[in-house]
Design an enzyme around this catalytic site. Structure first.
Site, PDB file in Angstrom:
ATOM      1  CG  HIS A 228     -27.444  62.979 -92.573  1.00  0.00           C
ATOM      2  ND1 HIS A 228     -27.883  61.959 -93.385  1.00  0.00           N
ATOM      3  CD2 HIS A 228     -27.488  62.477 -91.317  1.00  0.00           C
ATOM      4  CE1 HIS A 228     -28.196  60.908 -92.654  1.00  0.00           C
ATOM      5  NE2 HIS A 228     -27.957  61.196 -91.395  1.00  0.00           N
TER       6      HIS A 228
ATOM      7  CG  ASP B 116     -27.758  61.867 -96.728  1.00  0.00           C
ATOM      8  OD1 ASP B 116     -26.809  62.577 -96.358  1.00  0.00           O
ATOM      9  OD2 ASP B 116     -28.527  61.277 -95.944  1.00  0.00           O
TER      10      ASP B 116
ATOM     11  N   GLY C 252     -27.545  57.621 -85.353  1.00  0.00           N
ATOM     12  CA  GLY C 252     -26.182  57.098 -85.255  1.00  0.00           C
ATOM     13  C   GLY C 252     -25.940  55.956 -86.213  1.00  0.00           C
ATOM     14  CG  ASN C 253     -28.165  52.209 -86.831  1.00  0.00           C
ATOM     15  OD1 ASN C 253     -28.936  52.147 -85.894  1.00  0.00           O
ATOM     16  ND2 ASN C 253     -27.268  51.271 -87.085  1.00  0.00           N
ATOM     17  CB  SER C 254     -27.081  58.199 -90.520  1.00  0.00           C
ATOM     18  OG  SER C 254     -28.415  58.434 -90.195  1.00  0.00           O
TER      19      SER C 254
ATOM     20  CG  LEU D 278     -36.173  62.973-116.881  1.00  0.00           C
ATOM     21  CD1 LEU D 278     -37.498  62.403-116.377  1.00  0.00           C
ATOM     22  CD2 LEU D 278     -35.141  61.878-117.037  1.00  0.00           C
ATOM     23  N   GLY D 279     -35.155  66.275-120.273  1.00  0.00           N
ATOM     24  CA  GLY D 279     -35.491  67.008-121.493  1.00  0.00           C
ATOM     25  C   GLY D 279     -36.930  67.463-121.555  1.00  0.00           C
TER      26      GLY D 279
END
Length: 458
Positions: free
Chosen positions: A116, A146, A221-223, A275-276
């Site tokens: 993002h 992400d 902004g830390n992302s 997972l079937g």
């Protein structure tokens, strides 16, 4: 009074620069007491942290009255997004956004960040702690996880962070976040690991599981920046904060991020997993039948022969109550949680089996193209072939199938499944898997050069 305040502000700015330079300069000698483990961890990782700035050109609807009297958002409250005033093409402007990243390969100039942070960007710039600036290219990204990987142009012999192990994280151990909050590059905040295995559902409905929770301050902004342990090793990639809360931030475990990066670098995409098993949401009537306190969970209706769910002992009639520590709300939520799981990862399910709750581990398996083709034929009655980069061609349509009943025919071109674009056979697995549990499905079909939406129900 205003002049005095302005003069004080100017003097503060003039005197702040030397102090800032002194703060960044390494002292000639430092007392060992000041070289705490936190300081040493920051010194080890900070040179490999980058501040990311992205830019993209967007077209915004202009004021229909020509006077700039109302802001664009004023009209959007009433007319909704996507509306265009006749004869009013709008104006273009450049939007910038901020984020963070961490260099994971200094020799190749590879940076790990969030999807993002760079989504839709036309230009990406990364700035190191030492002030060097690089233009960056996107090598690969995945919105479900992400995660994104960038390559710094001309970036070689750069500092790189040491990757840790997110499997042995200790609740309560120190945590350090380094990033670019609000444009304040290379900001350090500290806290502890608050919890692991957390689940999060975003405002757009996207579901995330198996996240690290920390109270180290994480701001816009830390992302994309690293979450670091006291040994100076990256244990997570900062991702999000809980809106309206203080001290509740989330990070992607670094082990998961590394698996995603490996797939992106190898094939350019992350393979969908399953997972079937298939199922449907639990309604109020079903909840009463099973004695559940509320209508939530996934009622298993089918189990694929030879699949991992069958190997774990899951049978039709079981109810999946939680997955990877996250309470399952319905079928869509269950599928959303699986979209943040990588192939080979074990998913711990809490199920209701024969009236008793039990926990089972189910290994996630890649959802292959062959499986997707077979499922499309069984569910909807269509067999497809590649359309040369322009969707898929319906090769066969069973007349008595859901697709046949609404008039779809061989030769029709399939452009979208459930709102997801399909350009070729490689797009089929993800699209089929995401909508395999839906009883109603919208297809975008082209016939005779004209496109239309077709609704099928099974």
């Amino acid at each position: 009074m205003k002049k005095t305040f302005l003069l004080a502000m100017i003097l503060a700015c003039l005197t702040a620069a030397p102090h800032a330079a002194m703060a960044q300069a390494a002292p000639a000698s430092v007392s060992p007491a000041r070289l705490t483990p936190t300081v040493q961890a920051v010194r080890a990782v900070a040179p490999a942290v980058v501040s990311i700035t992205t830019a993209k050109v967007v077209q915004r609807q202009a004021d229909p009255f020509g006077g700039g009297f109302f802001p664009d958002d004023f009209f959007r409250r009433f007319i909704g997004p996507g509306f265009e005033f006749p004869g009013n093409p709008g104006r273009k402007h450049t939007e910038q956004s901020l984020g963070s990243g961490v260099i994971i390969d200094g020799a190749k100039g590879l940076v790990l960040t969030n999807n993002h942070v760079i989504a839709g960007a036309e230009t990406i710039t990364a700035v190191l702690q030492d002030g060097r600036s690089f233009e960056a290219d996107l090598l690969g990204s995945d919105a479900d996880f992400d995660v994104a990987v960038l390559k710094l142009r001309g970036g070689t012999k750069l500092p790189q962070a040491v990757m840790g192990d997110s499997r042995d994280i200790l609740i309560g151990e120190p945590a350090i976040a380094i990033g670019n909050p609000y444009g304040y590059g290379h900001t350090v905040t500290t806290g502890v690991i608050s919890a692991v295995g957390r689940a999060l559902r975003a405002e757009d409905g996207a579901a995330y599981a198996d996240l690290i929770q920390t109270d180290a301050a994480i701001n816009p902004g830390n992302s994309g920046g690293p979450l670091v342990n006291i040994e100076g090793r990256v244990i997570g990639i900062n991702m999000a904060i809980r809106a309206g809360a203080e001290g509740i931030g989330f990070a992607i475990p670094v082990d998961k991020a590394r698996r995603v990066v490996a797939e992106l670098m190898d094939t350019g995409k992350v393979s969908p997993v399953w997972l079937g098993l298939f199922g449907q949401g639990v309604d109020e009537r079903t909840a009463r039948y099973f004695g559940l306190p509320e209508p939530s969970g996934l009622l298993v209706t089918e189990v694929a022969p030879g699949g991992t769910a069958q190997a774990a002992g899951i049978v039709p009639g079981d109810v999946v109550l939680s997955a990877s520590g996250a309470k399952v709300e319905d079928a869509e939520h269950f599928q959303g949680l699986l979209r943040t799981v990588t192939a080979g990862e074990e998913v711990v399910l809490e199920i209701l089996h024969d009236g008793a709750r039990r926990t089972v581990g189910v290994r996630a398996a890649p959802f292959q193209r062959e499986t997707a083709e077979a499922l499309a034929a069984a569910r909807w009655g269509i067999t497809v072939r590649d359309g040369g980069g322009k969707g898929l061609i319906l090769a066969q349509v069973v007349k008595a199938s859901p697709a046949g009943k609404i008039g779809l025919a061989p030769g029709d071109r399939l452009l979208g499944i459930g709102g997801e674009r399909v350009n070729g056979m490689d797009d089929l697995p993800r699209a089929v898997l995401r909508h395999s549990m839906h009883r109603t499905l919208i297809l975008l079909v082209e016939r005779g050069g004209r496109g239309y939406y077709a609704r099928i129900t099974r």
